[in-house]
Design a protein around this motif. Sequence first.
Motif, PDB file in Angstrom:
ATOM      1  N   ALA A 112       1.926   1.129  12.564  1.00 44.04           N
ATOM      2  CA  ALA A 112       0.570   1.026  12.020  1.00 44.04           C
ATOM      3  C   ALA A 112       0.344   2.071  10.931  1.00 44.04           C
ATOM      4  N   THR A 113       0.884   3.254  11.115  1.00 45.36           N
ATOM      5  CA  THR A 113       0.750   4.322  10.110  1.00 45.36           C
ATOM      6  C   THR A 113       1.443   3.920   8.815  1.00 45.36           C
ATOM      7  N   ARG A 114       2.643   3.360   8.937  1.00 48.28           N
ATOM      8  CA  ARG A 114       3.352   2.875   7.741  1.00 48.28           C
ATOM      9  C   ARG A 114       2.560   1.762   7.054  1.00 48.28           C
ATOM     10  N   ALA A 115       2.016   0.865   7.863  1.00 51.48           N
ATOM     11  CA  ALA A 115       1.255  -0.260   7.313  1.00 51.48           C
ATOM     12  C   ALA A 115       0.006   0.225   6.583  1.00 51.48           C
ATOM     13  N   PHE A 116      -0.683   1.232   7.147  1.00 56.84           N
ATOM     14  CA  PHE A 116      -1.882   1.707   6.466  1.00 56.84           C
ATOM     15  C   PHE A 116      -1.518   2.486   5.203  1.00 56.84           C
ATOM     16  N   GLY A 117      -0.366   3.114   5.209  1.00 58.13           N
ATOM     17  CA  GLY A 117       0.120   3.757   3.985  1.00 58.13           C
ATOM     18  C   GLY A 117       0.327   2.720   2.885  1.00 58.13           C
ATOM     19  N   LYS A 118       0.896   1.579   3.243  1.00 56.75           N
ATOM     20  CA  LYS A 118       1.077   0.492   2.280  1.00 56.75           C
ATOM     21  C   LYS A 118      -0.275  -0.048   1.830  1.00 56.75           C
ATOM     22  N   ALA A 119      -1.229  -0.151   2.761  1.00 58.47           N
ATOM     23  CA  ALA A 119      -2.573  -0.623   2.403  1.00 58.47           C
ATOM     24  C   ALA A 119      -3.212   0.314   1.379  1.00 58.47           C
ATOM     25  N   ARG A 120      -3.075   1.611   1.580  1.00 59.10           N
ATOM     26  CA  ARG A 120      -3.623   2.588   0.627  1.00 59.10           C
ATOM     27  C   ARG A 120      -2.972   2.415  -0.753  1.00 59.10           C
ATOM     28  N   LEU A 122      -1.700  -0.328  -2.005  1.00 58.50           N
ATOM     29  CA  LEU A 122      -2.211  -1.547  -2.634  1.00 58.50           C
ATOM     30  C   LEU A 122      -3.664  -1.374  -3.081  1.00 58.50           C
ATOM     31  N   MET A 123      -4.463  -0.607  -2.323  1.00 62.76           N
ATOM     32  CA  MET A 123      -5.840  -0.341  -2.740  1.00 62.76           C
ATOM     33  C   MET A 123      -5.875   0.419  -4.057  1.00 62.76           C
ATOM     34  N   ALA A 124      -4.865   1.242  -4.304  1.00 60.44           N
ATOM     35  CA  ALA A 124      -4.800   2.027  -5.539  1.00 60.44           C
ATOM     36  C   ALA A 124      -4.253   1.216  -6.716  1.00 60.44           C
ATOM     37  N   ASP A 125      -3.658   0.081  -6.448  1.00 61.69           N
ATOM     38  CA  ASP A 125      -3.071  -0.773  -7.492  1.00 61.69           C
ATOM     39  C   ASP A 125      -4.187  -1.582  -8.158  1.00 61.69           C
ATOM     40  N   GLU A 126      -4.528  -1.246  -9.381  1.00 65.60           N
ATOM     41  CA  GLU A 126      -5.668  -1.868 -10.052  1.00 65.60           C
ATOM     42  C   GLU A 126      -5.444  -3.337 -10.398  1.00 65.60           C
ATOM     43  N   SER A 127      -4.215  -3.821 -10.267  1.00 65.77           N
ATOM     44  CA  SER A 127      -3.960  -5.244 -10.527  1.00 65.77           C
ATOM     45  C   SER A 127      -4.328  -6.112  -9.328  1.00 65.77           C
ATOM     46  N   ILE A 128      -4.482  -5.502  -8.148  1.00 62.56           N
ATOM     47  CA  ILE A 128      -4.848  -6.236  -6.928  1.00 62.56           C
ATOM     48  C   ILE A 128      -6.367  -6.414  -6.898  1.00 62.56           C
ATOM     49  N   ARG A 129      -6.811  -7.676  -6.782  1.00 59.47           N
ATOM     50  CA  ARG A 129      -8.256  -7.956  -6.722  1.00 59.47           C
ATOM     51  C   ARG A 129      -8.735  -8.215  -5.294  1.00 59.47           C
ATOM     52  N   LEU A 130      -7.826  -8.711  -4.440  1.00 56.62           N
ATOM     53  CA  LEU A 130      -8.162  -9.033  -3.048  1.00 56.62           C
ATOM     54  C   LEU A 130      -7.044  -8.530  -2.153  1.00 56.62           C
ATOM     55  N   VAL A 150      -9.701   5.537   8.559  1.00 55.38           N
ATOM     56  CA  VAL A 150      -9.548   4.168   8.035  1.00 55.38           C
ATOM     57  C   VAL A 150     -10.857   3.694   7.399  1.00 55.38           C
ATOM     58  N   VAL A 151     -11.964   3.884   8.109  1.00 57.26           N
ATOM     59  CA  VAL A 151     -13.269   3.446   7.586  1.00 57.26           C
ATOM     60  C   VAL A 151     -13.594   4.183   6.293  1.00 57.26           C
ATOM     61  N   ALA A 152     -13.319   5.482   6.251  1.00 59.82           N
ATOM     62  CA  ALA A 152     -13.587   6.265   5.041  1.00 59.82           C
ATOM     63  C   ALA A 152     -12.763   5.760   3.863  1.00 59.82           C
ATOM     64  N   ALA A 153     -11.498   5.440   4.108  1.00 58.90           N
ATOM     65  CA  ALA A 153     -10.633   4.942   3.041  1.00 58.90           C
ATOM     66  C   ALA A 153     -11.126   3.590   2.522  1.00 58.90           C
ATOM     67  N   PRO A 159     -14.566   0.068  -6.849  1.00 59.09           N
ATOM     68  CA  PRO A 159     -15.742  -0.816  -6.757  1.00 59.09           C
ATOM     69  C   PRO A 159     -15.469  -2.305  -6.897  1.00 59.09           C
ATOM     70  N   ASP A 160     -14.361  -2.686  -7.556  1.00 56.92           N
ATOM     71  CA  ASP A 160     -14.123  -4.118  -7.796  1.00 56.92           C
ATOM     72  C   ASP A 160     -13.133  -4.737  -6.813  1.00 56.92           C
ATOM     73  N   LEU A 161     -12.696  -3.981  -5.805  1.00 55.32           N
ATOM     74  CA  LEU A 161     -11.687  -4.490  -4.870  1.00 55.32           C
ATOM     75  C   LEU A 161     -12.337  -5.116  -3.641  1.00 55.32           C
ATOM     76  N   HIS A 162     -11.964  -6.354  -3.362  1.00 59.20           N
ATOM     77  CA  HIS A 162     -12.400  -7.033  -2.145  1.00 59.20           C
ATOM     78  C   HIS A 162     -11.338  -6.806  -1.062  1.00 59.20           C
ATOM     79  N   VAL A 163     -11.779  -6.438   0.137  1.00 57.21           N
ATOM     80  CA  VAL A 163     -10.863  -6.215   1.264  1.00 57.21           C
ATOM     81  C   VAL A 163     -11.332  -7.051   2.449  1.00 57.21           C
TER      82      VAL A 163
END
Length: 203
Positions: A112-120, A122-130, A150-153, A159-163
């Motif tokens: 789960a820690t590795r997965a959330f690292g990957k999520a972070r 992807l959240m930083a990748d400005e080409s990802i919209r969703l 997790v909630v804070a992240a 502002p333009d990223l849908h999760v």
Amino acid sequence: MTDEAEDAARHKAKMAKRKAVQDAEVAGKTLEKGLLIVNTGPGKGKSTAAFGLILRALGHGWRIGVVQFIKGAWSTGERKALDAFGDQVSWHSMGEGFTWETQDKARDIAAATRAFGKARELMADESIRLLVLDELNIALRYDYLPLAEVVAALQARRPDLHVVVTGRNAKPELIEAADLVTEMTLVKHHFAAGVKAQEGIEF
């Protein structure tokens, strides 16, 4: 005027009033922002709804990210279908399987820690919209990840990223932070009648 004509005129007047109300309501909605969406509840369809949203976004040419927190290297119909979009979808199945299969909490926490690292990432990748965080609610339910972090992240996403976060038993803190929460209610499930998970329906 005949009864039929009167009925048609009443219907037209009623719909005109309804349209005026709807138009006014739509005109009042001017904010555009990335949404935090939570699909939760005991019913079937949480991940299915997220993948449907992915299809809609792909139709608009968006780039998509998917991180699966529990499911491992399963061969699923959605993964096969989305592979056809190549680089437009960044897919990461990082789970070790359901907790009753691994029976190893330390291993599940590490995954789960590795997965959330990957999520972070992807959240930083400005080409990802969703970004779909599939079964993140399960990882939070079993305390594999620090909830507040997790909630804070998620709240600090650009502002333009849908999760979209899926999984039953969403934590109250995540529900509070979300813009949209849908609870899938279990009314009837075919498993109760002995029907097994089937290709094209469950995976």
